[in-house]
Every structure is written in structure tokens, then in C-alpha cells.
Motif scaffolding. Structure first.
Motif, mmCIF file in Angstrom:
data_model
loop_
_atom_site.group_PDB
_atom_site.id
_atom_site.type_symbol
_atom_site.label_atom_id
_atom_site.label_comp_id
_atom_site.label_asym_id
_atom_site.label_seq_id
_atom_site.Cartn_x
_atom_site.Cartn_y
_atom_site.Cartn_z
ATOM 1 N N MET A 1 0.838 -1.171 0.000
ATOM 2 C CA MET A 1 0.000 0.000 0.000
ATOM 3 C C MET A 1 0.890 1.243 0.000
ATOM 4 N N LEU A 2 0.573 2.199 -0.863
ATOM 5 C CA LEU A 2 1.324 3.441 -0.927
ATOM 6 C C LEU A 2 0.825 4.409 0.128
ATOM 7 N N MET A 3 1.770 5.057 0.786
ATOM 8 C CA MET A 3 1.414 6.034 1.819
ATOM 9 C C MET A 3 1.538 7.430 1.230
ATOM 10 N N SER A 4 0.605 8.283 1.510
ATOM 11 C CA SER A 4 0.629 9.662 1.045
ATOM 12 C C SER A 4 1.369 10.521 2.064
ATOM 13 N N ASN A 5 2.154 11.476 1.574
ATOM 14 C CA ASN A 5 2.870 12.391 2.461
ATOM 15 C C ASN A 5 2.090 13.677 2.683
ATOM 16 N N THR A 6 0.868 13.729 2.179
ATOM 17 C CA THR A 6 0.046 14.913 2.351
ATOM 18 C C THR A 6 -0.412 15.019 3.795
ATOM 19 N N ASP A 7 -0.347 16.241 4.303
ATOM 20 C CA ASP A 7 -0.776 16.531 5.669
ATOM 21 C C ASP A 7 0.031 15.758 6.714
ATOM 22 N N ARG A 8 1.289 15.564 6.412
ATOM 23 C CA ARG A 8 2.179 14.829 7.310
ATOM 24 C C ARG A 8 3.470 15.634 7.486
ATOM 25 N N PRO A 9 3.907 15.863 8.722
ATOM 26 C CA PRO A 9 5.150 16.618 8.910
ATOM 27 C C PRO A 9 6.369 15.789 8.493
ATOM 28 N N ALA A 10 7.291 16.456 7.822
ATOM 29 C CA ALA A 10 8.548 15.815 7.446
ATOM 30 C C ALA A 10 9.520 15.930 8.615
ATOM 31 N N ARG A 11 10.466 15.024 8.684
ATOM 32 C CA ARG A 11 11.565 15.134 9.645
ATOM 33 C C ARG A 11 12.807 15.406 8.821
ATOM 34 N N LEU A 12 13.500 16.490 9.129
ATOM 35 C CA LEU A 12 14.635 16.924 8.322
ATOM 36 C C LEU A 12 15.907 17.025 9.151
ATOM 37 N N HIS A 13 17.036 16.917 8.451
ATOM 38 C CA HIS A 13 18.337 17.229 9.047
ATOM 39 C C HIS A 13 18.796 18.491 8.335
ATOM 40 N N TYR A 14 18.927 19.593 9.098
ATOM 41 C CA TYR A 14 19.278 20.886 8.518
ATOM 42 C C TYR A 14 20.791 21.010 8.406
ATOM 43 N N MET A 15 21.242 21.464 7.242
ATOM 44 C CA MET A 15 22.657 21.673 6.974
ATOM 45 C C MET A 15 22.846 23.121 6.521
ATOM 46 N N ALA A 16 24.088 23.562 6.382
ATOM 47 C CA ALA A 16 24.381 24.957 6.055
ATOM 48 C C ALA A 16 23.745 25.405 4.740
ATOM 49 N N ASN A 17 23.702 24.560 3.754
ATOM 50 C CA ASN A 17 23.198 24.969 2.437
ATOM 51 C C ASN A 17 21.979 24.193 1.986
ATOM 52 N N GLY A 18 21.298 23.560 2.884
ATOM 53 C CA GLY A 18 20.116 22.787 2.518
ATOM 54 C C GLY A 18 19.709 21.876 3.652
ATOM 55 N N PHE A 19 18.888 20.926 3.313
ATOM 56 C CA PHE A 19 18.442 19.963 4.312
ATOM 57 C C PHE A 19 18.263 18.606 3.669
ATOM 58 N N ARG A 20 18.319 17.582 4.498
ATOM 59 C CA ARG A 20 18.120 16.205 4.041
ATOM 60 C C ARG A 20 16.841 15.687 4.683
ATOM 61 N N VAL A 21 16.024 15.041 3.891
ATOM 62 C CA VAL A 21 14.766 14.496 4.397
ATOM 63 C C VAL A 21 15.043 13.157 5.074
ATOM 64 N N LEU A 22 14.733 13.072 6.363
ATOM 65 C CA LEU A 22 14.909 11.834 7.120
ATOM 66 C C LEU A 22 13.630 11.009 7.139
ATOM 67 N N ALA A 23 12.494 11.699 7.169
ATOM 68 C CA ALA A 23 11.187 11.043 7.106
ATOM 69 C C ALA A 23 10.307 11.914 6.209
ATOM 70 N N PRO A 24 9.711 11.337 5.184
ATOM 71 C CA PRO A 24 8.958 12.131 4.210
ATOM 72 C C PRO A 24 7.716 12.780 4.808
ATOM 73 N N GLY A 25 7.377 13.913 4.242
ATOM 74 C CA GLY A 25 6.196 14.662 4.631
ATOM 75 C C GLY A 25 6.061 15.856 3.713
ATOM 76 N N ASP A 26 5.037 16.659 3.913
ATOM 77 C CA ASP A 26 4.840 17.807 3.027
ATOM 78 C C ASP A 26 5.111 19.149 3.700
#
Length: 66
Positions: A1-26
Motif C-alpha cells: 500500500m502506498l502512503m501519502s505524504n500529504t498533511d504529514r510533517p517531514a523530519r529533516l536534518h538541517y545543513m548549512a546549504n540545505g536539508f536532508r529528508v529523514l522522514a517524508p512529509g509535506d
């Protein structure tokens, strides 16, 4: 089953010039105001605090020395 990332908080790792998505979300939640910030509109964060901010004014206030 595919999970939708709509209305879901993402978990990010913030870096100096961007961020990396650790857990998908919108969106992430502003660390100060609690406002939802869509990932495609995220422009302000703190690498040290690993926190997102909704605007430049909020980021400046949060990161200014007390």
C-alpha cells in the motif's frame, strides 16, 4: 500500500546549504510560532538548533543573542 505524504510533517536534518529528508512529509512546523511551513517554501532554519522558522523575522528573533 502506498502512503501519502500529504498533511504529514517531514523530519529533516538541517545543513548549512540545505536539508536532508529523514522522514517524508509535506511540511515542517516553525519552532517558534507553530505555523506549518510547506517544504517548497522553507527558507529559514538553524543548523545548530536543528529547527525550522516560518519567516526571516522569526528566525532573526529566535537566533539573536539575548
Amino acid at each position: 500500500m502506498l502512503m501519502s505524504n500529504t498533511d504529514r510533517p517531514a523530519r529533516l536534518h538541517y545543513m548549512a546549504n540545505g536539508f536532508r529528508v529523514l522522514a517524508p512529509g509535506d511540511h515542517v512546523v516553525c519552532a517558534v510560532s507553530g505555523v506549518r511551513v510547506p517544504l517548497d517554501e522553507l527558507r529559514y532554519w538553524s543548523v545548530g538548533a536543528q529547527a525550522a522558522y516560518a519567516s526571516a523575522a522569526i528566525a532573526s528573533e529566535a537566533l539573536s543573542p539575548r
